[in-house]
Design a protein around this motif. Structure first.
Motif, PDB file in Angstrom:
ATOM      1  N   PHE A  83      46.081  38.833  63.039  1.00  0.00           N
ATOM      2  CA  PHE A  83      46.227  39.134  64.458  1.00  0.00           C
ATOM      3  C   PHE A  83      47.705  39.276  64.822  1.00  0.00           C
ATOM      4  CE2 PHE A  83      47.002  37.872  68.817  1.00  0.00           C
ATOM      5  CZ  PHE A  83      46.085  38.631  69.520  1.00  0.00           C
ATOM      6  N   ARG A  84      48.519  38.343  64.325  1.00  0.00           N
ATOM      7  CA  ARG A  84      49.954  38.395  64.632  1.00  0.00           C
ATOM      8  C   ARG A  84      50.605  39.626  64.005  1.00  0.00           C
ATOM      9  NH1 ARG A  84      52.458  32.284  65.151  1.00  0.00           N
ATOM     10  NH2 ARG A  84      50.876  31.531  66.609  1.00  0.00           N
ATOM     11  N   PHE A 106      39.058  39.243  65.539  1.00  0.00           N
ATOM     12  CA  PHE A 106      39.744  38.459  64.510  1.00  0.00           C
ATOM     13  C   PHE A 106      39.061  37.130  64.231  1.00  0.00           C
ATOM     14  CE2 PHE A 106      42.963  41.537  65.569  1.00  0.00           C
ATOM     15  CZ  PHE A 106      43.518  41.801  64.340  1.00  0.00           C
ATOM     16  N   SER A 107      38.209  36.665  65.131  1.00  0.00           N
ATOM     17  CA  SER A 107      37.488  35.409  64.862  1.00  0.00           C
ATOM     18  C   SER A 107      36.495  35.545  63.724  1.00  0.00           C
ATOM     19  CB  SER A 107      36.758  34.943  66.136  1.00  0.00           C
ATOM     20  OG  SER A 107      35.696  35.839  66.451  1.00  0.00           O
ATOM     21  N   GLU A 154      44.187  34.617  62.310  1.00  0.00           N
ATOM     22  CA  GLU A 154      45.351  34.613  63.203  1.00  0.00           C
ATOM     23  C   GLU A 154      46.595  35.223  62.560  1.00  0.00           C
ATOM     24  OE1 GLU A 154      47.425  31.748  66.552  1.00  0.00           O
ATOM     25  OE2 GLU A 154      46.064  30.862  65.078  1.00  0.00           O
ATOM     26  N   ASN A 157      44.429  29.909  72.005  1.00  0.00           N
ATOM     27  CA  ASN A 157      43.983  31.290  71.900  1.00  0.00           C
ATOM     28  C   ASN A 157      44.919  32.049  70.982  1.00  0.00           C
ATOM     29  OD1 ASN A 157      46.177  32.617  73.487  1.00  0.00           O
ATOM     30  ND2 ASN A 157      45.361  31.319  75.127  1.00  0.00           N
ATOM     31  N   TYR A 158      44.568  33.290  70.688  1.00  0.00           N
ATOM     32  CA  TYR A 158      45.313  34.084  69.732  1.00  0.00           C
ATOM     33  C   TYR A 158      46.675  34.550  70.267  1.00  0.00           C
ATOM     34  CZ  TYR A 158      41.302  34.275  66.609  1.00  0.00           C
ATOM     35  OH  TYR A 158      40.292  33.937  65.742  1.00  0.00           O
ATOM     36  N   ALA A 200      40.308  38.943  70.365  1.00  0.00           N
ATOM     37  CA  ALA A 200      40.047  37.621  69.792  1.00  0.00           C
ATOM     38  C   ALA A 200      38.719  37.599  69.055  1.00  0.00           C
ATOM     39  CB  ALA A 200      40.056  36.564  70.894  1.00  0.00           C
ATOM     40  N   LEU A 222      44.017  29.740  63.597  1.00  0.00           N
ATOM     41  CA  LEU A 222      42.664  30.175  63.924  1.00  0.00           C
ATOM     42  C   LEU A 222      42.212  31.209  62.896  1.00  0.00           C
ATOM     43  CD1 LEU A 222      43.251  30.704  67.742  1.00  0.00           C
ATOM     44  CD2 LEU A 222      42.009  28.790  66.696  1.00  0.00           C
ATOM     45  N   LYS A 269      49.716  42.349  66.401  1.00  0.00           N
ATOM     46  CA  LYS A 269      50.448  42.164  67.660  1.00  0.00           C
ATOM     47  C   LYS A 269      51.916  42.544  67.515  1.00  0.00           C
ATOM     48  CE  LYS A 269      51.765  38.091  68.955  1.00  0.00           C
ATOM     49  NZ  LYS A 269      51.842  36.684  69.410  1.00  0.00           N
TER      50      LYS A 269
END
Length: 461
Positions: free
Chosen positions: A119-120, A454-455, A116, A5-6, A451, A113, A123
């Motif tokens: 996403f990071r 970003f997918s 990702e 998962n993310y 998730a 992913l 985050k």
């Protein structure tokens, strides 16, 4: 990738550019990014300086040279993801890309992913959610306006407005909660009428955002353009001339086009560009017994109704009587119409009095054979689009459906607050509004929803 998962905190790698060119790019991000990459280098005599490009040779497990590369090490937190990150530029072969990635995967690095890396970055506080979502918008931008909107999102302009609105909502929620405790006292700033006036200001800003979505869709997805005219007026020839290829069938037989032919292209003029979704429709005609032609005519009417711009194509040598009748049946959409006179190479005389009936502001005389008038027609299309769609300085334009829905839900909650009869109900409505705005703020979103967002990104972004 089952079980992944993310929210993993491992090291990831992916191709981050297209292949087939002179140079391509691979990214590695995470706690073991540099150590995994370092194992494939030879003769690295000292620790690299962050943010500085180096030339090196990359080897596989057996000591065979994979490629000569240019690489850069970005030390956390000063990187795109906020983690240790290495970018590797290599000769853009798919075989080399697979060899390099496979060598990293053998070191325990995994394939990233979709989305990702972005996403990071979110985050780790390097990007806001709206800034991250601007990355695919920027990659997919088809015209100048779409590019400017994506750049402004990426630079944080939209995020600043959203954060300002969310701060106003938080302040309103706080005042509403405090107002519950002081409802039996006469404190003007906490009174329900005063709070409702503050709510109206926020509603006006959100309503403006809501209205911007229609404009954003036209800019990003393309402006619907309906080509209309009598059979054999030269619609398909002009359609093909704009495209620069034979997309619609051109024939001397009237009624060759019976269904709508659609194409999308971006046109540019005077440093401005717009994307247009062209629809070549069936030729306008009076009632017919042919069932297929009836369906074609109905689709033409729907195309005209839904179009942002209509191109009324007329053969300058034809009689206009039947066209006048059908034009009236279509509701004379002159306010969104540009007149195109075709086959001007066949006949020079213009029936100006008859053209006045259509009330079109401008006419362009063209020839699909010689190309005369084509650039003028493009200029007119760009100018027409620019009147309504040009972006004003500082204007924030929504382009994502999930953002529109968030704004609409927020408005519903706030408008309910305007009808609240007591402080408790008002405070509850404001809390609902703040929660509804979460997809734009990027806070309080569930892991599954983040998730999902970003997918939809490209792998490597």
């Amino acid at each position: 990738m089952p079980g992944l998962n993310y929210f993993q905190e491992d090291t990831i790698a992916s191709l981050s550019s297209s292949l087939g060119g002179a140079i391509a790019l691979i990214r590695i991000s995470g706690p073991e990014a540099f150590s995994s990459f370092k194992k494939r280098l030879k003769n690295l005599k000292s620790s690299p300086k962050p943010n500085q490009a180096y030339f090196g040779k990359l080897f596989d497990d057996e000591g065979a040279l994979i490629d000569e590369v240019v690489w850069t090490y970005y030390q956390n937190p000063k990187s795109f993801t906020g983690e240790d990150l290495v970018e590797v530029g290599f000769h853009g072969s798919s075989f080399i890309a697979e060899k390099i990635l496979s060598s990293f995967f053998k070191e325990g690095v995994r394939q990233a992913l979709p989305g990702e890396f972005s996403f990071r970055a979110v985050k780790n506080g390097k990007l806001s959610l709206t800034e991250a979502q601007a990355i695919p918008d920027l990659i997919e931008s088809k015209n100048q306006q779409a590019h400017e909107i994506a750049i402004e999102k990426l630079s944080g302009t939209q995020n600043q407005l959203i954060q300002s609105l969310s701060n106003d909502l938080r302040d309103l929620a706080m005042l509403g909660e405090v107002g519950i405790d002081f409802s039996d006292q006469e404190v003007e700033q906490l009174s329900l009428p005063h709070l409702k006036e503050k709510t109206k200001v926020i509603i006006r800003s959100l309503a403006k955002l809501e209205a911007s979505f229609a404009k954003g869709q036209l800019i990003q997805e393309g402006i619907p353009v309906a080509f209309v005219g009598l059979p054999n007026a030269g619609k398909s020839s002009f359609f093909n001339a704009l495209l620069g290829q034979d997309r619609s069938i051109v024939s001397g037989i009237a009624g060759t086009t019976r269904d709508i032919v659609r194409e999308t292209l971006t046109l540019a003029s005077h440093r401005q560009s717009y994307t247009f979704r062209l629809e070549d429709t069936a030729g306008l005609r009076n009632l017919t017994s042919d069932e297929i032609e009836k369906i074609g005519m109905e689709r033409t009417r729907q195309s005209v109704e839904n179009a942002f711009l209509v191109l009324l194509v007329i053969d300058s040598s034809d009689s206009f009587e039947s066209l006048k009748e059908i034009w009236s049946e279509l509701g004379k959409p002159y306010q969104k119409t540009i007149g195109i006179l075709t086959k001007s190479d066949l006949k020079d005389s213009m029936k100006r009095r008859e053209l006045d009936f259509f009330q079109v502001e401008s006419w362009v005389q063209t020839s699909s054979i010689t190309g005369d008038g084509l650039s003028q027609a493009i200029d007119q299309m760009i100018q027409f689009a620019d009147k309504s769609l040009s972006k004003q300085k500082g204007e924030v334009i929504l382009t994502r459906l999930d953002h529109l829905k968030a704004v609409q839900k927020t408005l519903i909650a706030l408008r309910a607050g305007l009808e609240a009869t007591c402080e408790d109900l008002f405070a509850s409505d404001v809390r609902h509004a703040l929660h509804a705005l979460a997809p734009l703020i990027g806070e309080t979103l569930s892991d599954d929803l983040l998730a999902k967002i970003f997918s939809d990104f490209c792998i490597g972004k």
